[in-house]
Scaffold this motif. Sequence first.
Motif, PDB file in Angstrom:
ATOM      1  N   GLN A 297       0.762  -1.075   0.058  1.00 39.98           N
ATOM      2  CA  GLN A 297       0.052   0.290  -0.071  1.00 39.98           C
ATOM      3  C   GLN A 297       0.895   1.268  -0.009  1.00 39.98           C
ATOM      4  O   GLN A 297       1.842   1.313   0.581  1.00 39.98           O
ATOM      5  CB  GLN A 297      -0.820  -0.066   1.382  1.00 39.98           C
ATOM      6  CG  GLN A 297      -1.965  -1.087   1.303  1.00 39.98           C
ATOM      7  CD  GLN A 297      -2.933  -1.206   2.669  1.00 39.98           C
ATOM      8  OE1 GLN A 297      -3.337  -0.071   2.826  1.00 39.98           O
ATOM      9  NE2 GLN A 297      -2.593  -2.249   3.528  1.00 39.98           N
ATOM     10  N   VAL A 298       0.522   2.281  -0.934  1.00 36.61           N
ATOM     11  CA  VAL A 298       1.120   3.614  -0.773  1.00 36.61           C
ATOM     12  C   VAL A 298       0.305   4.746  -0.867  1.00 36.61           C
ATOM     13  O   VAL A 298      -0.700   4.671  -1.519  1.00 36.61           O
ATOM     14  CB  VAL A 298       2.062   3.664  -2.189  1.00 36.61           C
ATOM     15  CG1 VAL A 298       2.800   4.991  -2.290  1.00 36.61           C
ATOM     16  CG2 VAL A 298       2.787   2.348  -2.238  1.00 36.61           C
ATOM     17  N   LYS A 299       0.520   5.728  -0.255  1.00 37.83           N
ATOM     18  CA  LYS A 299      -0.126   6.952  -0.311  1.00 37.83           C
ATOM     19  C   LYS A 299       0.838   8.128  -0.510  1.00 37.83           C
ATOM     20  O   LYS A 299       1.815   8.401   0.247  1.00 37.83           O
ATOM     21  CB  LYS A 299      -0.784   7.072   1.069  1.00 37.83           C
ATOM     22  CG  LYS A 299      -1.580   8.507   1.293  1.00 37.83           C
ATOM     23  CD  LYS A 299      -2.344   8.670   2.491  1.00 37.83           C
ATOM     24  CE  LYS A 299      -3.392   7.655   2.769  1.00 37.83           C
ATOM     25  NZ  LYS A 299      -4.176   7.841   4.147  1.00 37.83           N
ATOM     26  N   VAL A 300       0.589   8.918  -1.462  1.00 36.66           N
ATOM     27  CA  VAL A 300       1.325  10.093  -1.703  1.00 36.66           C
ATOM     28  C   VAL A 300       0.429  11.405  -1.337  1.00 36.66           C
ATOM     29  O   VAL A 300      -0.659  11.500  -1.838  1.00 36.66           O
ATOM     30  CB  VAL A 300       1.611  10.231  -3.284  1.00 36.66           C
ATOM     31  CG1 VAL A 300       2.552  11.476  -3.517  1.00 36.66           C
ATOM     32  CG2 VAL A 300       2.398   8.846  -3.584  1.00 36.66           C
TER      33      VAL A 300
ATOM     34  N   ALA B 231      -3.006  10.660  -3.398  1.00 33.83           N
ATOM     35  CA  ALA B 231      -2.973   9.676  -4.323  1.00 33.83           C
ATOM     36  C   ALA B 231      -2.833   8.207  -3.472  1.00 33.83           C
ATOM     37  O   ALA B 231      -1.713   8.231  -2.883  1.00 33.83           O
ATOM     38  CB  ALA B 231      -2.278   9.691  -5.661  1.00 33.83           C
ATOM     39  N   THR B 232      -3.607   7.492  -3.640  1.00 31.72           N
ATOM     40  CA  THR B 232      -3.206   6.118  -3.029  1.00 31.72           C
ATOM     41  C   THR B 232      -3.359   4.673  -4.062  1.00 31.72           C
ATOM     42  O   THR B 232      -4.058   4.862  -4.972  1.00 31.72           O
ATOM     43  CB  THR B 232      -4.268   5.616  -2.088  1.00 31.72           C
ATOM     44  OG1 THR B 232      -5.364   5.499  -2.498  1.00 31.72           O
ATOM     45  CG2 THR B 232      -4.285   6.591  -0.901  1.00 31.72           C
TER      46      THR B 232
ATOM     47  N   HIS C  91      -5.910   6.019  -6.952  1.00 35.74           N
ATOM     48  CA  HIS C  91      -7.316   6.627  -6.353  1.00 35.74           C
ATOM     49  C   HIS C  91      -6.799   7.927  -5.783  1.00 35.74           C
ATOM     50  O   HIS C  91      -6.155   8.227  -5.014  1.00 35.74           O
ATOM     51  CB  HIS C  91      -7.814   5.751  -5.305  1.00 35.74           C
ATOM     52  CG  HIS C  91      -8.073   4.120  -5.541  1.00 35.74           C
ATOM     53  ND1 HIS C  91      -9.245   3.966  -6.418  1.00 35.74           N
ATOM     54  CD2 HIS C  91      -7.502   3.427  -5.586  1.00 35.74           C
ATOM     55  CE1 HIS C  91      -9.072   2.741  -6.646  1.00 35.74           C
ATOM     56  NE2 HIS C  91      -8.012   2.042  -6.155  1.00 35.74           N
ATOM     57  N   LEU C  92      -7.643   9.020  -6.155  1.00 34.15           N
ATOM     58  CA  LEU C  92      -7.225  10.278  -6.003  1.00 34.15           C
ATOM     59  C   LEU C  92      -8.456  10.883  -5.085  1.00 34.15           C
ATOM     60  O   LEU C  92      -9.405  10.809  -4.864  1.00 34.15           O
ATOM     61  CB  LEU C  92      -7.211  11.393  -7.161  1.00 34.15           C
ATOM     62  CG  LEU C  92      -6.426  10.899  -8.295  1.00 34.15           C
ATOM     63  CD1 LEU C  92      -6.384  11.751  -9.672  1.00 34.15           C
ATOM     64  CD2 LEU C  92      -4.997  10.583  -7.838  1.00 34.15           C
TER      65      LEU C  92
ATOM     66  N   ALA D 157      -1.614  13.804   8.298  1.00 34.13           N
ATOM     67  CA  ALA D 157      -0.624  12.827   7.494  1.00 34.13           C
ATOM     68  C   ALA D 157       0.718  13.257   7.747  1.00 34.13           C
ATOM     69  O   ALA D 157       1.507  12.098   7.373  1.00 34.13           O
ATOM     70  CB  ALA D 157      -1.109  12.752   5.825  1.00 34.13           C
ATOM     71  N   LEU D 158       1.036  14.426   8.148  1.00 36.70           N
ATOM     72  CA  LEU D 158       2.533  14.949   8.285  1.00 36.70           C
ATOM     73  C   LEU D 158       2.808  14.889   9.895  1.00 36.70           C
ATOM     74  O   LEU D 158       3.694  15.567   9.904  1.00 36.70           O
ATOM     75  CB  LEU D 158       2.739  16.148   7.715  1.00 36.70           C
ATOM     76  CG  LEU D 158       2.302  16.111   6.100  1.00 36.70           C
ATOM     77  CD1 LEU D 158       2.506  17.525   5.723  1.00 36.70           C
ATOM     78  CD2 LEU D 158       3.055  15.127   5.374  1.00 36.70           C
TER      79      LEU D 158
END
Length: 333
Positions: A198-201, A227-228, A237-238, A247-248
């Motif tokens: 799994q990746v999330k940007v 975006a994941t 997925h946006l 998230a930070l």
Amino acid sequence: MNQDRHPLSEDDAITDAAAHWCMRLHADDCSAAERATFSQWLAADPRHAAEYQAMLEIWQTADLLPREHNVVALSPRRKARTRNWRPLASAAAIALMALPLAGWVGWEQNWLPSSYQHFQTGDQLQQVQLNDGSRVDLNLHSELRYFNFKDERRVTLIKGEAFFKVTHDSSHPFIVRAGNGQTRVTGTQFNVWKYDDQVKVTLVEGSVLVSSDGDSGGYRLGPGMQATYQMGDFEPHLAQSDDYDNALAWRSGKLVLDNLSLRQALPVINRYLEKPLLLADDSTARIRISGIYNTREVARLVDTLPKVLPVYLTRSKDGSTVLNRIVPPPSRG
């Protein structure tokens, strides 16, 4: 004069030998006697293993050697490492001439980098600077590699999480590979989180182009967008991020869970655990959780969950902790 510094000629000799052995051990006609000689050379000096490992990494990056080819077990690398590959390039180029034509063309086309850096964190956050001037904040238990190619700057986020402040260079794009996709930028600030596949940007400033392996064009993010993607996704997925600051929060050592289902929260929580926390069933997965926690004390969070959620803990056969929903008794009518 520093008496511990080895002469340049001796370092060059080790580099030449490492290039030779990298070529021979991956050749079909490499004999048992050669492998025995290589083992003796490897054990003769700690620098031999380090240089051979470095040679493997640079050739594998250029796809000239199979990544799964495990010729010899080497000692662990240092947690942070910076190399100048220009002396290495001359020795590698000579060895590459003996490889198939595709390998030689790859070298000529600048598929091999001019510099390489490797960083890995343990129980402390770390800020590092890449050779192009970009800065990266690394979360706990994270690992990345940086390669400076002629046509692009390339990062592989092997595991964990990283916040990037990329030095602008429109002619030299910055590409981050994570899981089953990549993020392409020229200069911006963004966060990449990876757990399993799994990746999330999350984009903070500027713009990035995010694509998964099944997506040919990619999708451009604006500030505040996420975006994941994961293995099997044809495209990312946006979404506009509602938890931009959350998230930070890891950069301040905080884990923020804002009314997430346990299904959503567990991948984030498990990033900080030695063994993953598991869910017993879909009913348990739908329970929601909120709170702010110290990223260095997430293990304690697991023990406190039965005090704040309708769950109890059990153990799986491999020793992992399992969350089970407490089923309320039937109402009396």
